[in-house]
Write an enzyme that holds these catalytic residues in place. Structure first.
Site, PDB file in Angstrom:
ATOM      1  N   TYR A  59     -49.794   9.425 -49.673  1.00  0.00           N
ATOM      2  CA  TYR A  59     -49.771   8.162 -48.914  1.00  0.00           C
ATOM      3  C   TYR A  59     -48.878   8.320 -47.676  1.00  0.00           C
ATOM      4  CZ  TYR A  59     -48.924   3.119 -48.075  1.00  0.00           C
ATOM      5  OH  TYR A  59     -48.814   1.860 -47.515  1.00  0.00           O
ATOM      6  N   THR A  85     -47.501  -8.177 -51.617  1.00  0.00           N
ATOM      7  CA  THR A  85     -48.966  -8.229 -51.720  1.00  0.00           C
ATOM      8  C   THR A  85     -49.374  -7.631 -53.072  1.00  0.00           C
ATOM      9  OG1 THR A  85     -49.432  -6.018 -50.876  1.00  0.00           O
ATOM     10  CG2 THR A  85     -49.099  -7.766 -49.218  1.00  0.00           C
ATOM     11  N   VAL A  99     -64.306   1.174 -46.082  1.00  0.00           N
ATOM     12  CA  VAL A  99     -63.892   1.993 -44.934  1.00  0.00           C
ATOM     13  C   VAL A  99     -63.913   3.500 -45.243  1.00  0.00           C
ATOM     14  CG1 VAL A  99     -62.536   0.160 -43.855  1.00  0.00           C
ATOM     15  CG2 VAL A  99     -61.412   1.776 -45.432  1.00  0.00           C
ATOM     16  N   LYS A 144     -49.965   8.047 -43.727  1.00  0.00           N
ATOM     17  CA  LYS A 144     -49.409   7.011 -42.847  1.00  0.00           C
ATOM     18  C   LYS A 144     -48.686   7.629 -41.645  1.00  0.00           C
ATOM     19  CE  LYS A 144     -50.718   3.206 -44.957  1.00  0.00           C
ATOM     20  NZ  LYS A 144     -51.700   2.290 -44.335  1.00  0.00           N
TER      21      LYS A 144
HETATM   22  N1  LIG Z   1     -47.526  -4.227 -49.021  1.00  0.00           N
HETATM   23  C1  LIG Z   1     -46.700  -3.307 -48.535  1.00  0.00           C
HETATM   24  O1  LIG Z   1     -45.518  -3.255 -48.924  1.00  0.00           O
HETATM   25  C2  LIG Z   1     -47.173  -2.331 -47.488  1.00  0.00           C
HETATM   26  C3  LIG Z   1     -46.210  -1.552 -46.827  1.00  0.00           C
HETATM   27  C4  LIG Z   1     -46.623  -0.653 -45.849  1.00  0.00           C
HETATM   28  C5  LIG Z   1     -47.967  -0.543 -45.528  1.00  0.00           C
HETATM   29  N2  LIG Z   1     -48.884  -1.304 -46.194  1.00  0.00           N
HETATM   30  C6  LIG Z   1     -50.288  -1.141 -45.815  1.00  0.00           C
HETATM   31  O2  LIG Z   1     -50.826  -2.402 -45.477  1.00  0.00           O
HETATM   32  C7  LIG Z   1     -52.247  -2.356 -45.632  1.00  0.00           C
HETATM   33  C8  LIG Z   1     -52.687  -3.582 -46.396  1.00  0.00           C
HETATM   34  O3  LIG Z   1     -52.164  -3.531 -47.710  1.00  0.00           O
HETATM   35  P1  LIG Z   1     -51.656  -4.828 -48.503  1.00  0.00           P
HETATM   36  O4  LIG Z   1     -50.239  -4.618 -48.834  1.00  0.00           O
HETATM   37  O5  LIG Z   1     -52.068  -6.048 -47.797  1.00  0.00           O
HETATM   38  O6  LIG Z   1     -52.449  -4.629 -49.894  1.00  0.00           O
HETATM   39  P2  LIG Z   1     -53.558  -5.520 -50.624  1.00  0.00           P
HETATM   40  O7  LIG Z   1     -53.907  -4.760 -51.844  1.00  0.00           O
HETATM   41  O8  LIG Z   1     -53.072  -6.918 -50.778  1.00  0.00           O
HETATM   42  O9  LIG Z   1     -54.779  -5.543 -49.595  1.00  0.00           O
HETATM   43  C9  LIG Z   1     -55.514  -4.379 -49.308  1.00  0.00           C
HETATM   44  C10 LIG Z   1     -56.951  -4.768 -49.025  1.00  0.00           C
HETATM   45  O10 LIG Z   1     -57.656  -3.590 -48.623  1.00  0.00           O
HETATM   46  C11 LIG Z   1     -58.887  -3.572 -49.295  1.00  0.00           C
HETATM   47  N3  LIG Z   1     -59.386  -2.218 -49.429  1.00  0.00           N
HETATM   48  C12 LIG Z   1     -58.881  -1.220 -50.193  1.00  0.00           C
HETATM   49  N4  LIG Z   1     -59.649  -0.131 -50.082  1.00  0.00           N
HETATM   50  C13 LIG Z   1     -60.669  -0.446 -49.237  1.00  0.00           C
HETATM   51  C14 LIG Z   1     -61.791   0.258 -48.739  1.00  0.00           C
HETATM   52  N5  LIG Z   1     -62.061   1.519 -49.109  1.00  0.00           N
HETATM   53  N6  LIG Z   1     -62.612  -0.371 -47.875  1.00  0.00           N
HETATM   54  C15 LIG Z   1     -62.361  -1.649 -47.500  1.00  0.00           C
HETATM   55  N7  LIG Z   1     -61.350  -2.375 -47.960  1.00  0.00           N
HETATM   56  C16 LIG Z   1     -60.493  -1.769 -48.811  1.00  0.00           C
HETATM   57  C17 LIG Z   1     -58.624  -4.219 -50.643  1.00  0.00           C
HETATM   58  O11 LIG Z   1     -59.820  -4.690 -51.254  1.00  0.00           O
HETATM   59  C18 LIG Z   1     -57.663  -5.332 -50.254  1.00  0.00           C
HETATM   60  O12 LIG Z   1     -58.356  -6.514 -49.928  1.00  0.00           O
HETATM   61  C19 LIG Z   1     -52.557  -1.032 -46.318  1.00  0.00           C
HETATM   62  O13 LIG Z   1     -52.989  -0.085 -45.343  1.00  0.00           O
HETATM   63  C20 LIG Z   1     -51.213  -0.618 -46.887  1.00  0.00           C
HETATM   64  O14 LIG Z   1     -51.128   0.768 -47.058  1.00  0.00           O
HETATM   65  C21 LIG Z   1     -48.517  -2.204 -47.156  1.00  0.00           C
END
Ligand SMILES: NC(=O)c1ccc[n+]([C@@H]2O[C@H](COP(=O)([O-])OP(=O)(O)OC[C@H]3O[C@@H](n4cnc5c(N)ncnc54)[C@H](O)[C@@H]3O)[C@@H](O)[C@H]2O)c1
Length: 285
Positions: A151, A186, A59, A155
């Site tokens: 970050y 995760t 992305v 966000k």
């Molecule tokens: N886990 C948390 O506590 C949490 C809290 C708030 C927000 N988020 C957000 O949730 C979203 C998903 O994160 P998650 O927790 O599932 O983490 P995760 O690491 O389990 O999954 C993230 C996925 O995004 C993919 N990814 C990363 N960079 C990429 C790129 N440049 N192009 C395409 N794919 C890419 C990774 O390969 C992975 O499969 C993110 O935007 C993260 O910032 C997560």
């Protein structure tokens, strides 16, 4: 079957929140395009459901975002739902040390990707009944202290982008909302810390325990908790919602559990105590 025959895009679908959400959309009848830069992970996911197609997409590369949207639209005749979700921790340096390159890389991954996801999906969403976009923000957008600064700023940008595009796209009947996850179990934390593979499970268990201690809802947040919120926002049941965001965080932002339960340590004391316990047991943390 809220999404029967709908064309749904999920980015960051190979792991965590994206993975759980892709599976939920597919279970409810959608044709899901599971996009990730981890193509093998996306392929493993597609093996779990006939409704899921794996697509290689970084992305941070705008041409790859456009190719993803064009391909799904060509297959399905248009796009109904987009979940702009891919992400990682980004540059964790403090503000007096971060380099411009690290700042830009974080904004490209977490904010520009969402803007461009909307940019290249919308031409294929106009005229689709119930068209809906959901963007992944974070509780880090609410205030400082939940994540590194770059970050958190990205966000917060996702929240404002959600509101601005909700007004711009209302005339096409396209709704735009955001989800703000709290601490969700995760790979995002262990990936950011470049944790060796043999320590990932221990570290995830520690984070799960510490977050469940810290939140009013005394259990760790799971990817499916967010998937359920995203599916609701994307569904017709949320037809009167646009420009909104749903905080799904076990209540941590209304006040940590240690504030009212004297027996419960705060999140960071709990993490430290567990790291100390792991070190004492001979497991590096
Ligand atoms: N886990 C948390 O506590 C949490 C809290 C708030 C927000 N988020 C957000 O949730 C979203 C998903 O994160 P998650 O927790 O599932 O983490 P995760 O690491 O389990 O999954 C993230 C996925 O995004 C993919 N990814 C990363 N960079 C990429 C790129 N440049 N192009 C395409 N794919 C890419 C990774 O390969 C992975 O499969 C993110 O935007 C993260 O910032 C997560």
């Amino acid at each position: 079957m809220r999404f029967a025959d709908k064309c749904v895009i999920v980015t960051g679908a190979a792991s965590g929140i994206g993975r759980a959400t892709a599976l939920l959309f597919a279970a409810e009848g959608a044709r899901v395009y599971a996009a990730d830069r981890d193509f093998e992970g996306a392929q493993r996911l597609s093996g779990e459901s006939p409704g899921i197609t794996a697509v290689a997409c970084d992305v941070c590369d705008v041409a790859q975002i456009k190719a993803l949207m064009d391909r799904a639209a060509q297959d399905c005749g248009g796009i109904d739902v987009v979940f702009n979700n891919a992400g990682a921790a980004g540059d964790r340096a403090p503000i007096d040390e971060i380099e411009a390159e690290g700042w830009d890389r974080t904004m490209d991954l977490l904010l520009r990707s969402v803007a461009m996801g909307i940019r290249y999906a919308v031409p294929h969403m106009k005229g689709r009944k119930g068209a809906s976009i959901v963007n992944t923000s974070s509780i880090a957008a609410i205030g400082p202290g939940y994540s590194p600064t770059a970050y958190a700023v990205a966000k917060a940008g996702v929240l404002h982008l959600t509101k601005c595009t909700a007004t711009e796209l209302a005339k096409y009947g396209i709704r735009v909302n955001a989800v703000q996850p709290g601490f969700i179990n995760t790979n995002i934390f262990t990936t950011a810390l470049e944790m060796p593979a043999d320590l990932v499970d221990t570290a995830k268990a520690m984070i799960l325990q510490a977050s469940s201690n810290a939140q009013p809802v005394a259990r760790g947040g799971m990817p499916d908790d967010i998937a359920q919120a995203v599916a609701f926002l994307a569904s017709d049941a949320a037809g009167f919602m646009t420009g909104a965001s749903l905080v799904v965080d076990g209540g941590i932002t209304i006040g940590p559990r240690h504030a009212w339960d004297p027996e419960t340590p705060d999140m960071f004391s709990a993490l430290q105590a567990m790291a100390d316990a792991a070190a004492a047991a001979g497991t590096p943390a």
